[in-house]
Design a protein around this motif. Sequence first.
Motif, PDB file in Angstrom:
ATOM      1  N   TYR A 267      -2.540 -11.655  14.810  1.00  0.00           N
ATOM      2  CA  TYR A 267      -2.662 -10.262  13.687  1.00  0.00           C
ATOM      3  C   TYR A 267      -3.745  -9.375  13.961  1.00  0.00           C
ATOM      4  O   TYR A 267      -3.476  -8.123  14.188  1.00  0.00           O
ATOM      5  CB  TYR A 267      -2.700 -10.788  12.275  1.00  0.00           C
ATOM      6  CG  TYR A 267      -2.860  -9.756  11.610  1.00  0.00           C
ATOM      7  CD1 TYR A 267      -1.735  -8.699  11.004  1.00  0.00           C
ATOM      8  CD2 TYR A 267      -4.020  -9.439  10.747  1.00  0.00           C
ATOM      9  CE1 TYR A 267      -1.940  -7.799   9.931  1.00  0.00           C
ATOM     10  CE2 TYR A 267      -4.235  -8.485   9.712  1.00  0.00           C
ATOM     11  CZ  TYR A 267      -3.013  -7.646   9.436  1.00  0.00           C
ATOM     12  OH  TYR A 267      -3.368  -6.889   8.427  1.00  0.00           O
TER      13      TYR A 267
ATOM     14  N   THR B   2       2.559  -7.570   8.757  1.00  0.00           N
ATOM     15  CA  THR B   2       1.287  -8.229   8.192  1.00  0.00           C
ATOM     16  C   THR B   2       1.422  -9.663   7.691  1.00  0.00           C
ATOM     17  O   THR B   2       0.408 -10.193   7.138  1.00  0.00           O
ATOM     18  CB  THR B   2       1.260  -7.362   6.700  1.00  0.00           C
ATOM     19  OG1 THR B   2       2.458  -7.494   5.882  1.00  0.00           O
ATOM     20  CG2 THR B   2       0.930  -6.051   6.776  1.00  0.00           C
TER      21      THR B   2
ATOM     22  N   LYS C 180      -3.755  -5.583  15.645  1.00  0.00           N
ATOM     23  CA  LYS C 180      -4.033  -4.488  15.044  1.00  0.00           C
ATOM     24  C   LYS C 180      -5.099  -3.594  15.732  1.00  0.00           C
ATOM     25  O   LYS C 180      -5.334  -2.457  15.504  1.00  0.00           O
ATOM     26  CB  LYS C 180      -4.435  -4.803  13.365  1.00  0.00           C
ATOM     27  CG  LYS C 180      -3.731  -5.455  12.535  1.00  0.00           C
ATOM     28  CD  LYS C 180      -2.559  -4.429  12.093  1.00  0.00           C
ATOM     29  CE  LYS C 180      -3.393  -3.337  11.187  1.00  0.00           C
ATOM     30  NZ  LYS C 180      -1.981  -2.574  10.676  1.00  0.00           N
TER      31      LYS C 180
ATOM     32  N   LEU D   7       0.818  -1.325   0.037  1.00  0.00           N
ATOM     33  CA  LEU D   7       0.028   0.008   0.094  1.00  0.00           C
ATOM     34  C   LEU D   7       1.019   1.198  -0.015  1.00  0.00           C
ATOM     35  O   LEU D   7       0.562   2.386  -0.609  1.00  0.00           O
ATOM     36  CB  LEU D   7      -0.984   0.178   1.093  1.00  0.00           C
ATOM     37  CG  LEU D   7      -1.794   1.232   1.496  1.00  0.00           C
ATOM     38  CD1 LEU D   7      -2.762   1.405   0.142  1.00  0.00           C
ATOM     39  CD2 LEU D   7      -2.607   1.323   2.620  1.00  0.00           C
TER      40      LEU D   7
END
Length: 282
Positions: A126, A63, A130, A13
């Motif tokens: 994860y 990620t 996050k 990204l």
Amino acid sequence: MTDILLTGCNGMLGQEVHSLAKKTKNTVIAIDIKELDITEQDTTSSFIHIKKPNIVINCAAYTNVDGCETDEDNAFKVNAIGPRNLAMACEEIGASLVHISTDYVFDGTQETPYDEYDIPSPQSAYGRTKYAGERLVAHCCSRSYIIRTAWLYGIKGKNFVSTMLQLAKSGKPLKVVDDQIGSPTYAKDLAEGIMTLVEKPRYGIYHFTNAGFCSWYDFAKEIFDQAGLEVDLSRCTTDEFPRPAKRPAFSKLKNNMGPAQGLPSLRPWQEGLRAYLNEIDC
Ligand SMILES: NC(=O)c1ccc[n+]([C@@H]2O[C@H](COP(=O)([O-])OP(=O)(O)OC[C@H]3O[C@@H](n4cnc5c(N)ncnc54)[C@H](OP(=O)(O)O)[C@@H]3O)[C@@H](O)[C@H]2O)c1
């Protein structure tokens, strides 16, 4: 004075945000872990105090979803402490912070799409790290945008589309999971959404995905159809393809907040895919 400071600029990204930001009138500083490790609080604070950006866009993250299961402490540092460090420094200098999060903060048991203020309940390391990052950003920075996205693919980096195209070359039959539903999102479309969003102060939580939803199987089928590839493709269940991290079965994100303020929705996922395949000459 810098208008935009972009972290994680070498990621999938980050590099799309970077190429768009460079085309605007903003001055942009784009950095990755070599220039600044966001988990280091003092260095992060000094960096931001010296550069004095108006907006920080944080695309840095840990990620590797399955990798987080056995490395949650490090994932927590990058996905929660790092954004907290950025958020505190932004608050101190009066900057805004754009932080990217994920559909994996939800457990996937809801039968209707998740909107921005549905309650997260992450099922994986994860997702937990996050979600902690989201909460710390909202707590430490009064000018924050938290943008949840899903099933990202882009020019840079390994992703589902590039993996499917690679596997297709083998000529072997392929089985793809058909009981996880989400919204494939082209990183370039998300980058455009982010750059439009930050034109004005519109702080809050946002869901930004390409419109529509599908299963991984549907996504694979569309990839092969659009690329004109003949592949022996069949459906399988999540149970037949066990992975270390639990994925939400249904993580369709309802994109409420952008359209509620007159912002354009991201195009349908099939159109994003077509643009991506054109871009990579496929
Ligand atoms: N990919 C998806 O399907 C997906 C879906 C939903 C949400 N998201 C979210 O979207 C955002 C962007 O994801 P992405 O796929 O573009 O990620 P990515 O390609 O893995 O890029 C992340 C970048 O952050 C860097 N980084 C890692 N640790 C850092 C640190 N301590 N300090 C500074 N930089 C560091 C990485 O460097 P190294 O490569 O050297 O580690 C990498 O360049 C993330 O917040 C992610 O959680 C992604």
